[in-house]
Design an enzyme around this catalytic site. Sequence first.
Site, PDB file in Angstrom:
ATOM      1  N   CYS A  67       1.225  67.327   1.159  1.00 43.89           N
ATOM      2  CA  CYS A  67       2.316  67.293   0.182  1.00 43.89           C
ATOM      3  C   CYS A  67       3.382  68.330   0.536  1.00 43.89           C
ATOM      4  O   CYS A  67       4.577  68.020   0.587  1.00 43.89           O
ATOM      5  CB  CYS A  67       1.772  67.545  -1.219  1.00 43.89           C
ATOM      6  SG  CYS A  67       3.045  67.424  -2.494  1.00 43.89           S
ATOM      7  N   GLU A 142       0.596  60.076   1.033  1.00 43.80           N
ATOM      8  CA  GLU A 142       1.960  60.613   1.003  1.00 43.80           C
ATOM      9  C   GLU A 142       2.921  59.594   1.621  1.00 43.80           C
ATOM     10  O   GLU A 142       4.017  59.358   1.095  1.00 43.80           O
ATOM     11  CB  GLU A 142       2.018  61.950   1.744  1.00 43.80           C
ATOM     12  CG  GLU A 142       3.346  62.653   1.675  1.00 43.80           C
ATOM     13  CD  GLU A 142       3.672  63.286   0.336  1.00 43.80           C
ATOM     14  OE1 GLU A 142       4.869  63.296  -0.023  1.00 43.80           O
ATOM     15  OE2 GLU A 142       2.762  63.771  -0.359  1.00 43.80           O
TER      16      GLU A 142
END
Length: 154
Positions: A67, A142
Amino acid sequence: AEALRKFGDGADFAEMGLHESFFKSWGLTNVSRSERPSSTTIAYTSYLLEVVRSRSHAEGLAALLPCFWIYLHVGKMMLEMRANSSKLRPAEFDKWIDMYAGDEFEDAVVRYRAMVESAAQAAVPEERVKMSAHFHRACELEHEFWSAARGLKP
């Protein structure tokens, strides 16, 4: 643990501040935070929460790394694109780029990576394999998150 808590609090504060500045510039007040997240967002955040809740500290650190690291990478790539482009873009884009390509965010990501690397060095080989698997799965999620955002209609 304290360093991780401070890192999380700082990231939350900075990101929420960025979002709030967008709402203000768009003249939005009393923005509802009760909107239902997309299924991609639910899958990603649920995975991260489950790893952090049920697995080792080292595995949790590894799962969260993409992230931060990917946002830094995307921010740097967008900064480079901005430097080589004369196209006009909304001011919010520049604020986003400035935040995620900035030195302060990069320093935080470097510190976070150091925590992950330290945890990996202290881990037994089996745990490092799990850390790697969580890191890779979080990278996939992601990617799905960014891909879903690209498909949104204005």
